[in-house]
Design a protein around this motif. Structure first.
Motif, PDB file in Angstrom:
ATOM      1  N   GLN A  89       0.835  -1.194   0.000  1.00  0.00           N
ATOM      2  CA  GLN A  89       0.000   0.000   0.000  1.00  0.00           C
ATOM      3  C   GLN A  89       0.879   1.257   0.000  1.00  0.00           C
ATOM      4  OE1 GLN A  89      -3.164   0.722  -0.228  1.00  0.00           O
ATOM      5  NE2 GLN A  89      -3.223   2.801   0.551  1.00  0.00           N
ATOM      6  N   LEU A  90       1.884   1.287   0.858  1.00  0.00           N
ATOM      7  CA  LEU A  90       2.772   2.449   0.915  1.00  0.00           C
ATOM      8  C   LEU A  90       3.546   2.636  -0.386  1.00  0.00           C
ATOM      9  CD1 LEU A  90       4.123   2.239   4.566  1.00  0.00           C
ATOM     10  CD2 LEU A  90       2.642   3.999   3.589  1.00  0.00           C
ATOM     11  N   LYS A  91       4.006   1.526  -0.962  1.00  0.00           N
ATOM     12  CA  LYS A  91       4.711   1.628  -2.243  1.00  0.00           C
ATOM     13  C   LYS A  91       3.806   2.202  -3.320  1.00  0.00           C
ATOM     14  CE  LYS A  91       8.003  -2.094  -1.465  1.00  0.00           C
ATOM     15  NZ  LYS A  91       8.392  -3.466  -1.801  1.00  0.00           N
ATOM     16  N   ARG A  92       2.565   1.758  -3.338  1.00  0.00           N
ATOM     17  CA  ARG A  92       1.629   2.264  -4.349  1.00  0.00           C
ATOM     18  C   ARG A  92       1.232   3.708  -4.074  1.00  0.00           C
ATOM     19  NH1 ARG A  92      -2.487  -2.497  -6.213  1.00  0.00           N
ATOM     20  NH2 ARG A  92      -0.887  -3.793  -7.174  1.00  0.00           N
ATOM     21  N   MET A  93       1.120   4.076  -2.807  1.00  0.00           N
ATOM     22  CA  MET A  93       0.770   5.457  -2.476  1.00  0.00           C
ATOM     23  C   MET A  93       1.834   6.429  -2.967  1.00  0.00           C
ATOM     24  SD  MET A  93      -0.747   5.235   1.402  1.00  0.00           S
ATOM     25  CE  MET A  93      -0.857   7.004   1.592  1.00  0.00           C
ATOM     26  N   PHE A  94       3.087   6.031  -2.821  1.00  0.00           N
ATOM     27  CA  PHE A  94       4.181   6.930  -3.178  1.00  0.00           C
ATOM     28  C   PHE A  94       4.761   6.632  -4.554  1.00  0.00           C
ATOM     29  CE2 PHE A  94       3.801   7.364   1.388  1.00  0.00           C
ATOM     30  CZ  PHE A  94       3.788   8.734   1.504  1.00  0.00           C
ATOM     31  N   ASP A  95       3.992   5.921  -5.361  1.00  0.00           N
ATOM     32  CA  ASP A  95       4.331   5.725  -6.759  1.00  0.00           C
ATOM     33  C   ASP A  95       4.329   7.102  -7.433  1.00  0.00           C
ATOM     34  OD1 ASP A  95       4.673   3.822  -9.009  1.00  0.00           O
ATOM     35  OD2 ASP A  95       2.811   4.765  -9.721  1.00  0.00           O
ATOM     36  N   PRO A  96       5.228   7.343  -8.396  1.00  0.00           N
ATOM     37  CA  PRO A  96       5.311   8.683  -9.006  1.00  0.00           C
ATOM     38  C   PRO A  96       3.990   9.237  -9.540  1.00  0.00           C
ATOM     39  CG  PRO A  96       7.196   7.384  -9.673  1.00  0.00           C
ATOM     40  CD  PRO A  96       6.296   6.465  -8.885  1.00  0.00           C
ATOM     41  N   LYS A  97       3.106   8.375 -10.041  1.00  0.00           N
ATOM     42  CA  LYS A  97       1.844   8.903 -10.579  1.00  0.00           C
ATOM     43  C   LYS A  97       0.857   9.291  -9.480  1.00  0.00           C
ATOM     44  CE  LYS A  97      -0.511   4.504 -11.437  1.00  0.00           C
ATOM     45  NZ  LYS A  97      -1.086   3.658 -12.446  1.00  0.00           N
ATOM     46  N   ARG A  98       1.101   8.857  -8.243  1.00  0.00           N
ATOM     47  CA  ARG A  98       0.221   9.198  -7.123  1.00  0.00           C
ATOM     48  C   ARG A  98       0.904  10.094  -6.094  1.00  0.00           C
ATOM     49  NH1 ARG A  98      -0.519   3.667  -7.651  1.00  0.00           N
ATOM     50  NH2 ARG A  98      -2.430   3.247  -8.783  1.00  0.00           N
ATOM     51  N   LEU A  99       2.157  10.388  -6.294  1.00  0.00           N
ATOM     52  CA  LEU A  99       2.947  11.073  -5.280  1.00  0.00           C
ATOM     53  C   LEU A  99       2.338  12.418  -4.872  1.00  0.00           C
ATOM     54  CD1 LEU A  99       5.459  11.013  -3.528  1.00  0.00           C
ATOM     55  CD2 LEU A  99       6.704  12.111  -5.387  1.00  0.00           C
ATOM     56  N   ILE A 100       1.999  13.253  -5.828  1.00  0.00           N
ATOM     57  CA  ILE A 100       1.459  14.572  -5.510  1.00  0.00           C
ATOM     58  C   ILE A 100       0.122  14.448  -4.794  1.00  0.00           C
ATOM     59  CG2 ILE A 100       0.584  16.728  -6.501  1.00  0.00           C
ATOM     60  CD1 ILE A 100       2.766  16.414  -8.664  1.00  0.00           C
ATOM     61  N   ALA A 101      -0.751  13.579  -5.288  1.00  0.00           N
ATOM     62  CA  ALA A 101      -2.058  13.387  -4.647  1.00  0.00           C
ATOM     63  C   ALA A 101      -1.892  12.872  -3.221  1.00  0.00           C
ATOM     64  CB  ALA A 101      -2.914  12.427  -5.464  1.00  0.00           C
ATOM     65  N   THR A 102      -0.954  11.965  -3.012  1.00  0.00           N
ATOM     66  CA  THR A 102      -0.708  11.415  -1.677  1.00  0.00           C
ATOM     67  C   THR A 102      -0.204  12.487  -0.735  1.00  0.00           C
ATOM     68  OG1 THR A 102      -0.226   9.227  -2.577  1.00  0.00           O
ATOM     69  CG2 THR A 102       0.611   9.704  -0.379  1.00  0.00           C
ATOM     70  N   ILE A 103       0.759  13.269  -1.175  1.00  0.00           N
ATOM     71  CA  ILE A 103       1.321  14.315  -0.323  1.00  0.00           C
ATOM     72  C   ILE A 103       0.254  15.353   0.023  1.00  0.00           C
ATOM     73  CG2 ILE A 103       2.957  16.241  -0.271  1.00  0.00           C
ATOM     74  CD1 ILE A 103       4.891  14.409  -1.851  1.00  0.00           C
ATOM     75  N   VAL A 104      -0.513  15.787  -0.972  1.00  0.00           N
ATOM     76  CA  VAL A 104      -1.573  16.774  -0.719  1.00  0.00           C
ATOM     77  C   VAL A 104      -2.607  16.197   0.242  1.00  0.00           C
ATOM     78  CG1 VAL A 104      -3.476  18.053  -1.787  1.00  0.00           C
ATOM     79  CG2 VAL A 104      -1.228  18.020  -2.877  1.00  0.00           C
ATOM     80  N   MET A 105      -2.989  14.950   0.034  1.00  0.00           N
ATOM     81  CA  MET A 105      -3.985  14.313   0.885  1.00  0.00           C
ATOM     82  C   MET A 105      -3.487  14.233   2.329  1.00  0.00           C
ATOM     83  SD  MET A 105      -5.585  10.504   0.505  1.00  0.00           S
ATOM     84  CE  MET A 105      -3.947   9.830   0.389  1.00  0.00           C
ATOM     85  N   LEU A 106      -2.280  13.723   2.539  1.00  0.00           N
ATOM     86  CA  LEU A 106      -1.742  13.593   3.895  1.00  0.00           C
ATOM     87  C   LEU A 106      -1.535  14.956   4.544  1.00  0.00           C
ATOM     88  CD1 LEU A 106       0.821  10.696   3.317  1.00  0.00           C
ATOM     89  CD2 LEU A 106      -1.454  10.552   4.367  1.00  0.00           C
ATOM     90  N   LEU A 107      -1.088  15.916   3.764  1.00  0.00           N
ATOM     91  CA  LEU A 107      -0.895  17.270   4.267  1.00  0.00           C
ATOM     92  C   LEU A 107      -2.228  17.880   4.701  1.00  0.00           C
ATOM     93  CD1 LEU A 107       1.398  19.314   4.658  1.00  0.00           C
ATOM     94  CD2 LEU A 107       0.861  20.210   2.401  1.00  0.00           C
ATOM     95  N   CYS A 108      -3.265  17.685   3.903  1.00  0.00           N
ATOM     96  CA  CYS A 108      -4.592  18.217   4.245  1.00  0.00           C
ATOM     97  C   CYS A 108      -5.169  17.544   5.485  1.00  0.00           C
ATOM     98  CB  CYS A 108      -5.549  18.081   3.073  1.00  0.00           C
ATOM     99  SG  CYS A 108      -5.209  19.251   1.766  1.00  0.00           S
ATOM    100  N   LEU A 109      -4.886  16.252   5.668  1.00  0.00           N
ATOM    101  CA  LEU A 109      -5.340  15.565   6.877  1.00  0.00           C
ATOM    102  C   LEU A 109      -4.756  16.247   8.116  1.00  0.00           C
ATOM    103  CD1 LEU A 109      -4.920  11.825   5.809  1.00  0.00           C
ATOM    104  CD2 LEU A 109      -7.066  13.035   6.093  1.00  0.00           C
ATOM    105  N   VAL A 110      -3.461  16.519   8.071  1.00  0.00           N
ATOM    106  CA  VAL A 110      -2.781  17.146   9.204  1.00  0.00           C
ATOM    107  C   VAL A 110      -3.215  18.602   9.357  1.00  0.00           C
ATOM    108  CG1 VAL A 110      -0.518  17.851  10.086  1.00  0.00           C
ATOM    109  CG2 VAL A 110      -0.800  15.587   9.071  1.00  0.00           C
ATOM    110  N   LEU A 111      -3.280  19.333   8.261  1.00  0.00           N
ATOM    111  CA  LEU A 111      -3.621  20.751   8.325  1.00  0.00           C
ATOM    112  C   LEU A 111      -5.055  20.988   8.798  1.00  0.00           C
ATOM    113  CD1 LEU A 111      -1.799  22.133   5.162  1.00  0.00           C
ATOM    114  CD2 LEU A 111      -1.158  22.417   7.562  1.00  0.00           C
ATOM    115  N   THR A 112      -5.953  20.069   8.498  1.00  0.00           N
ATOM    116  CA  THR A 112      -7.328  20.187   8.997  1.00  0.00           C
ATOM    117  C   THR A 112      -7.336  20.190  10.515  1.00  0.00           C
ATOM    118  OG1 THR A 112      -8.235  19.067   7.065  1.00  0.00           O
ATOM    119  CG2 THR A 112      -9.612  19.098   9.029  1.00  0.00           C
ATOM    120  N   LEU A 113      -6.614  19.250  11.096  1.00  0.00           N
ATOM    121  CA  LEU A 113      -6.565  19.169  12.556  1.00  0.00           C
ATOM    122  C   LEU A 113      -5.816  20.356  13.151  1.00  0.00           C
ATOM    123  CD1 LEU A 113      -5.970  15.339  12.940  1.00  0.00           C
ATOM    124  CD2 LEU A 113      -8.116  16.605  13.128  1.00  0.00           C
TER     125      LEU A 113
END
Length: 161
Positions: A89-113
């Motif tokens: 799952q982690l390898k697929r999340m940080f695959d180059p085609k998903r990297l930006i979406a993953t970073i934005v998603m995780l960043l938004c999770l933290v920034l919301t809180l």
């Protein structure tokens, strides 16, 4: 027999790291068990998101909404670990085609809180929840072949008209 299987699969040293085969490889769980836990975790995520939305209108409801909505997204995201295993799952999340979406998603999770608990900015929390939704959607459709292309084509057609 299990020792031979671990050696042949290259997992013999993982016990030294404190990791078990079940954590490293979802295939050690039966298919039905993996599917059951996926459904339980995913449904729990949806339930948390709905509960958060219902709590939005209570006093201090924005804090509850942000927490439950974020927990719901984390649960839904982690549910796929039961299907493919956490490392895959982690390898697929940080695959180059998903990297930006993953970073934005995780960043938004933290920034919301952060917006709710430390900065006390309600408007910013709502914006980050919306961005969470958009990033999670963009991340999720990356698993569907040609879905991102179709969405972009639809978006450019709608905006261009």
């Amino acid at each position: 027999m299990d020792k031979l299987r671990r050696v042949l699969s290259g997992h013999e040293d993982n016990e030294e790291l404190g990791l078990t085969d079940q954590v490293l490889d979802a295939s050690t769980l039966s298919y039905s068990t993996r599917v059951k836990w996926f459904v339980i975790c995913f449904a729990g995520g949806i339930l948390c998101s709905i509960l958060g939305s219902a709590l939005l209108f209570l006093p201090n409801g924005l804090k509850l909404f942000a927490v439950f909505y974020t927990l719901g997204n984390v649960a839904a995201l982690s549910s796929t670990c039961f299907l493919m295993g956490p490392l895959k799952q982690l390898k697929r999340m940080f695959d180059p085609k998903r990297l930006i979406a993953t970073i934005v998603m995780l960043l938004c999770l933290v920034l919301t809180l952060c917006a709710v608990f430390w900065w006390h900015k309600k408007g910013l929390a709502i914006i980050f929840c919306i961005l969470q939704f958009l990033a999670m959607t963009w991340y999720s459709i990356s698993y569907i072949p040609f879905a991102r292309d179709a969405v972009m084509k639809c978006f450019t057609t709608c905006v261009g008209s």
